[in-house]
Scaffold this active site. Structure first.
Site, PDB file in Angstrom:
ATOM      1  N   SER A 225      20.973   0.702 -96.665  1.00  0.00           N
ATOM      2  CA  SER A 225      20.224   1.806 -96.070  1.00  0.00           C
ATOM      3  C   SER A 225      19.944   2.876 -97.133  1.00  0.00           C
ATOM      4  CB  SER A 225      20.994   2.369 -94.870  1.00  0.00           C
ATOM      5  OG  SER A 225      20.190   3.270 -94.145  1.00  0.00           O
ATOM      6  N   ASP A 310      14.304  -3.308 -87.143  1.00  0.00           N
ATOM      7  CA  ASP A 310      14.937  -2.082 -87.625  1.00  0.00           C
ATOM      8  C   ASP A 310      14.039  -0.883 -87.306  1.00  0.00           C
ATOM      9  OD1 ASP A 310      16.183  -0.040 -89.006  1.00  0.00           O
ATOM     10  OD2 ASP A 310      16.598  -1.251 -90.773  1.00  0.00           O
ATOM     11  N   HIS A 344      18.851  -2.172 -87.485  1.00  0.00           N
ATOM     12  CA  HIS A 344      19.386  -1.529 -88.674  1.00  0.00           C
ATOM     13  C   HIS A 344      20.856  -1.857 -88.906  1.00  0.00           C
ATOM     14  CE1 HIS A 344      19.157   1.430 -91.884  1.00  0.00           C
ATOM     15  NE2 HIS A 344      20.295   1.944 -91.471  1.00  0.00           N
TER      16      HIS A 344
END
Length: 376
Positions: A225, A310, A344
């Protein structure tokens, strides 16, 4: 970080030198003591799952402080600490089949930066494989997130055991942008100070090489991320420092995503990265944006994993970066893109997590160790 108030005590959670410390204050006489932890690095969380139900309505009157403790070598364990007697007892301890904590060694070191700061780095390795002290360079995977005032990274992972048993050192750097050295440490790594995060990772990698723990040919980086932003910057900034870069759901199209307020989380993230609609922020963000700074030069081997569903970091960010590097690189390396049907945080299946980790480790070992040294 936190103050827990009880009828007869205060529990103050403090951070110093990358460690969380719990200061207990007896309100009857103002006597102060700290809860002692034996590990050189560790991770503690306030409370535990189900704590309120266990204690019912007597949370305020209790003398027991409940916390969850973990380290690189100890699985998450829930303790109840008596603030009067200063004794603790285990409330919940997991069993990891086949795991022997005594086989592993962990260490906390600090890397000096060019501007005078010290970056905490936690390390763990299998002492039966590499010895209690590192005497020659070894394969090393350096991980970092480096944003959002992150605190708790020095914790156990059952996924990591396989990597350690194959002779890798695992390291976590806590650069500016995290909050392990206080709030100012976080502020010095966000917005118009974001490049400090990247410089801290470079300093950490170079320090690990300098002290003989690894070499550039044996060194890999992993970021997820926002940590993927670091991974993308490292690929552009220090292409010869890492032989392999692994990144999951990477935030690598900074200007593209932050310029589109219709993308979920974009406006929420202005406080972390800045609003590119403002000229000063725009120019600063452009200067480190991984996608915009791809150039014709050598690039390390890279594995980029994205999630089709995501809602935080679009799958197209990793796809765009992989394609641009493939078209621009001047050496014969691989930039592998994997897009999974997940969000995610990955799959909700534990087995899927194992498969994803296994695939990542296989790529890592193949590229760092070579086909001849890879074993099942």
């Amino acid at each position: 970080e936190l103050i827990e108030a009880y009828r007869h005590h205060l529990a103050v959670w403090e951070w110093r030198e990358a460690k969380c410390r719990i200061r207990v204050v007896d309100l009857s006489d103002s006597e102060v003591h700290y809860i002692e932890f034996k590990d050189p690095l560790y991770c503690i969380h306030p409370g535990s799952k189900g704590e309120v139900e266990d204690r019912g309505t007597d949370c305020f009157n209790t003398t027991h402080l409940t916390f969850t403790y973990s380290s690189f070598v100890q699985p998450e364990t829930v303790y109840a600490y008596d603030m009067d007697s200063r004794r603790r007892h285990v409330r919940k301890s997991p069993t990891v089949l086949g795991y022997i904590p005594e086989k592993y060694t962990q260490e906390l070191i600090f890397a000096a930066t060019e501007d005078g700061y010290s970056v905490p780095i936690g390390l763990v390795w299998n002492a039966e494989v590499l010895g209690r002290t590192i005497t020659e360079p070894q394969p090393l995977l350096l991980h970092s997130y480096g944003s959002g005032a992150e605190l708790r990274k020095f914790k156990f992972s059952e996924y990591r055991i396989s990597l350690l048993d194959r002779g890798f050192i695992y390291a976590v750097a806590q650069p500016r942008g995290t909050a392990v050295n206080g709030w100012q440490w976080y502020l010095n790594g966000k917005l118009l100070h974001k490049k400090n995060t990247f410089l801290d990772i470079v300093a950490s990698a170079k320090h690990l090489i300098k002290i003989g723990y690894t070499t550039p040919s044996l060194l890999a980086f992993h970021g997820r991320s926002a940590g993927g932003l670091i991974a993308g910057v490292m690929a552009n900034l220090e292409e010869s420092l890492f032989s392999v870069i692994l990144t999951d759901v990477p935030f690598v199209d900074v200007i593209g995503s932050m310029s589109d307020p219709s993308v979920p989380w974009t406006m929420y993230e202005y406080a972390e990265w800045g609003n590119p609609a403002e000229k000063e922020n725009f120019e600063y963000m452009v200067s480190y944006d991984p996608y915009l700074n791809v150039a014709e030069k050598p690039y390390p081997n890279m594995l980029l994993t994205a999630g089709l569903n995501d809602s935080r970091v679009g799958y197209w960010e990793g796809a765009k970066l992989a394609l641009k590097i493939r078209e621009s690189k001047t050496n014969d390396t691989h930039q592998l893109l994997v897009v999974r049907l997940e969000g995610h945080l990955g799959s909700g299946s534990r087995l899927d997590h194992f498969r994803a980790e296994a695939f990542q480790y296989a790529f890592l070992m193949l590229k760092v160790l070579g086909k001849e040294r890879c074993t099942s």
